[in-house]
Design an enzyme around this catalytic site. Structure first.
Site, PDB file in Angstrom:
ATOM      1  N   GLU A  54       0.853  -1.205   0.000  1.00 48.88           N
ATOM      2  CA  GLU A  54       0.000   0.000   0.000  1.00 48.88           C
ATOM      3  C   GLU A  54       0.888   1.255   0.000  1.00 48.88           C
ATOM      4  O   GLU A  54       1.703   1.449   0.906  1.00 48.88           O
ATOM      5  CB  GLU A  54      -0.905  -0.029   1.243  1.00 48.88           C
ATOM      6  CG  GLU A  54      -1.978   1.034   1.206  1.00 48.88           C
ATOM      7  CD  GLU A  54      -2.956   0.919   2.386  1.00 48.88           C
ATOM      8  OE1 GLU A  54      -3.237  -0.213   2.824  1.00 48.88           O
ATOM      9  OE2 GLU A  54      -3.420   1.965   2.858  1.00 48.88           O
ATOM     10  N   LYS A 110      -7.485  -1.169  11.432  1.00 50.42           N
ATOM     11  CA  LYS A 110      -6.840  -1.583  10.173  1.00 50.42           C
ATOM     12  C   LYS A 110      -5.652  -0.667   9.907  1.00 50.42           C
ATOM     13  O   LYS A 110      -4.584  -1.106   9.482  1.00 50.42           O
ATOM     14  CB  LYS A 110      -7.852  -1.518   9.023  1.00 50.42           C
ATOM     15  CG  LYS A 110      -7.341  -2.071   7.699  1.00 50.42           C
ATOM     16  CD  LYS A 110      -6.604  -1.057   6.845  1.00 50.42           C
ATOM     17  CE  LYS A 110      -6.152  -1.668   5.528  1.00 50.42           C
ATOM     18  NZ  LYS A 110      -5.322  -0.769   4.726  1.00 50.42           N
ATOM     19  N   ASP A 134       4.611 -14.444  11.779  1.00 49.99           N
ATOM     20  CA  ASP A 134       3.321 -14.973  11.357  1.00 49.99           C
ATOM     21  C   ASP A 134       2.256 -13.895  11.575  1.00 49.99           C
ATOM     22  O   ASP A 134       1.693 -13.761  12.658  1.00 49.99           O
ATOM     23  CB  ASP A 134       3.020 -16.235  12.182  1.00 49.99           C
ATOM     24  CG  ASP A 134       1.707 -16.882  11.814  1.00 49.99           C
ATOM     25  OD1 ASP A 134       0.884 -16.239  11.130  1.00 49.99           O
ATOM     26  OD2 ASP A 134       1.496 -18.034  12.227  1.00 49.99           O
ATOM     27  N   HIS A 139      -2.265  10.563  -0.340  1.00 52.04           N
ATOM     28  CA  HIS A 139      -2.365   9.413  -1.243  1.00 52.04           C
ATOM     29  C   HIS A 139      -2.133   9.841  -2.688  1.00 52.04           C
ATOM     30  O   HIS A 139      -1.493   9.137  -3.456  1.00 52.04           O
ATOM     31  CB  HIS A 139      -3.756   8.776  -1.126  1.00 52.04           C
ATOM     32  CG  HIS A 139      -3.878   7.901   0.085  1.00 52.04           C
ATOM     33  ND1 HIS A 139      -4.886   6.994   0.260  1.00 52.04           N
ATOM     34  CD2 HIS A 139      -3.099   7.791   1.170  1.00 52.04           C
ATOM     35  CE1 HIS A 139      -4.733   6.374   1.411  1.00 52.04           C
ATOM     36  NE2 HIS A 139      -3.646   6.852   1.990  1.00 52.04           N
TER      37      HIS A 139
HETATM   38  C1  MEV Z   1      -5.890   3.136   5.172  1.00 50.80           C
HETATM   39  O1  MEV Z   1      -5.140   2.014   4.782  1.00 50.80           O
HETATM   40  C2  MEV Z   1      -5.887   3.276   6.683  1.00 50.80           C
HETATM   41  C3  MEV Z   1      -6.826   4.340   7.250  1.00 50.80           C
HETATM   42  O2  MEV Z   1      -8.140   4.142   6.748  1.00 50.80           O
HETATM   43  C4  MEV Z   1      -6.787   4.194   8.753  1.00 50.80           C
HETATM   44  C5  MEV Z   1      -7.828   5.003   9.488  1.00 50.80           C
HETATM   45  O3  MEV Z   1      -8.882   5.310   8.896  1.00 50.80           O
HETATM   46  O4  MEV Z   1      -7.587   5.288  10.682  1.00 50.80           O
HETATM   47  C6  MEV Z   1      -6.393   5.731   6.821  1.00 50.80           C
END
Ligand code: MEV
Length: 413
Positions: free
Chosen positions: A75, A251, A267, A364
């Site tokens: 990413e 995430k 792992d 991004h």
């Molecule tokens: C993107 O990979 C991760 C985010 O969505 C994390 C978040 O929203 O805190 C930017």
């Protein structure tokens, strides 16, 4: 080792040179492939390697020590966000508890669970000694089986085994002990073993990382800094309330954590399973971090289980996993878990900061523009100008826009 500045402006070759300068004893090459022989021995039906980019997030201060952290990830924004987070959060203070693996012998057809519980309690020392006899090497290294306890779930009766894996992952070691021990357990409790397997839930082996950021350092003036701090706190609060947000929030944390797990040959499925289960330990799935304002500081904390290893398994054969551990100063498993928690916290800070201010698309888009410039075939001299032109576009940028702009740039030269 010294602080590294401006890595993003260099070519990959120049970055390797900077890293070699910082780590003269670490072997750093452009492409350290797994050999066919090693890879073939790692999995069934191997036929080729699959590559991912490996980057470095420089200048983490963890417990007053400088780290340049290797990350493997596809990413585009993750390494940039980690580096940015590290720069802004300052020194990260970490703590951890010694790691304990937990294994389960799950039995069915146990007619009298109360009696079974009493028998296991009475025989605990005997069973622990027996378990240790199946784990001689780990015991010699100062680890191995530590405790035994039981729990009944409806018609199932479970015997738990605590196990100290030292710096290894320990999955094979504990599974071996569980399988070897289960016949004796079956006889003692008068039941039939359904399965014997380690658990990836380790809610007691927790790692924490904490930062204390002067609010005034967050933006260019006092009002903006204060607002940013308040919004980060609100974002943190909200991630404790709504599972939809908590999942994305976590995430983002795992973006950084998984990338270091990959780089160090750990792992990541096991760690992810344990982390997400821990995120639900209150009964609701919630954020793994907490951000609060304390006087003039924004204080952030992460707490999570991180079952990682620094010896054995993939780590002893994978050249880049060894290289990553060397870049991190060959930490033991507990130290590595603390480094990884620190990365998760910095990653979370960078995400929240962007989300509650300019949004994440701007960052991004810069990275996307860079990727498109390279895909369009821009050489080193052309790339910076093409990236700039792409960033200035009002329409959505794509490979065809990049190719068109590059052609025009070449015509006008
Ligand atoms: C993107 O990979 C991760 C985010 O969505 C994390 C978040 O929203 O805190 C930017």
């Amino acid at each position: 080792m010294t602080e590294i500045k401006g890595l993003y402006r260099l070519s990959p070759e120049q970055r390797r040179a900077v890293l070699k300068g910082n780590f003269p004893d670490v072997f750093i090459e452009s492409d350290t492939q797994l050999t066919e022989t090693t890879a073939d021995a790692m999995i069934e039906n191997y036929f080729q390697n699959y590559s991912l980019p490996m980057g470095i997030a420089p200048n983490f201060q963890i417990n007053g020590q400088l780290y340049h952290i290797p990350m493997v990830i596809e990413e585009p924004s993750v390494v940039a966000a980690a580096s940015n987070g590290a720069k802004r959060v300052g020194n990260i203070i970490t703590t951890s508890q010694p790691r304990e693996l937990i294994g389960q012998i799950i039995l069915k057809e146990v007619i009298d669970p109360e009696q079974a519980t009493a028998v296991i309690e009475k025989k605990e020392h005997y069973l622990l000694d027996l378990a240790k006899s199946f784990s001689i090497n780990m015991v010699k290294r100062g680890g191995g089986p530590t405790r035994i306890w039981t729990k009944t779930f409806e018609s199932y009766f479970t015997v738990y085994l605590g196990f100290n894996p030292c710096d290894a992952m320990g999955a094979n070691a504990i599974n071996h002990v569980l399988e070897a021990l289960s016949e004796e357990i079956e006889q003692l409790v008068n039941g039939v073993a359904l399965m014997r397997i380690l658990s990836n839930y380790q809610p007691e082996s927790l790692v924490t990382a904490k930062v204390k950021i002067p609010i005034l350092s967050l933006a260019n003036n006092q009002a903006d800094s204060q607002l940013l701090a308040q919004n980060i706190v609100a974002a943190s609060e909200y991630a404790h309330l709504d599972v939809y947000r908590a999942t994305t929030h976590n995430k983002g944390i795992m973006n950084g954590i998984d990338a270091v797990l990959m780089a160090t040959g750990n792992d990541w499925r096991a760690v992810s399973a344990g982390v997400h289960a821990y995120a639900s330990h209150t009964g609701d799935y919630q954020s793994l971090t907490d951000w609060k304002i304390e006087e003039d500081y924004l204080v952030g904390k992460i707490k999570l289980p991180l079952a990682v290893a620094t010896v054995g398994g993939t780590l002893s054969v994978h050249p880049q996993a060894k290289q990553s551990l060397a870049l991190l100063g060959n930490p033991d498993a507990q130290q590595l878990s603390e480094i990884i928690a620190a990365v998760g916290l910095a990653q979370n800070f960078a995400a929240l900061r962007a989300l509650v201010s300019e949004g994440i698309q701007k960052g991004h888009m810069s990275l996307h523009a860079r990727q498109l410039a390279i895909q369009a075939g821009a050489n080193e001299a052309e790339a910076p100008r093409l990236i700039e032109l792409l960033k200035r576009q009002e329409k959505t940028i794509s490979i065809s826009v990049a190719t068109e702009l590059l052609a025009k740039m070449r015509q006008n030269r």
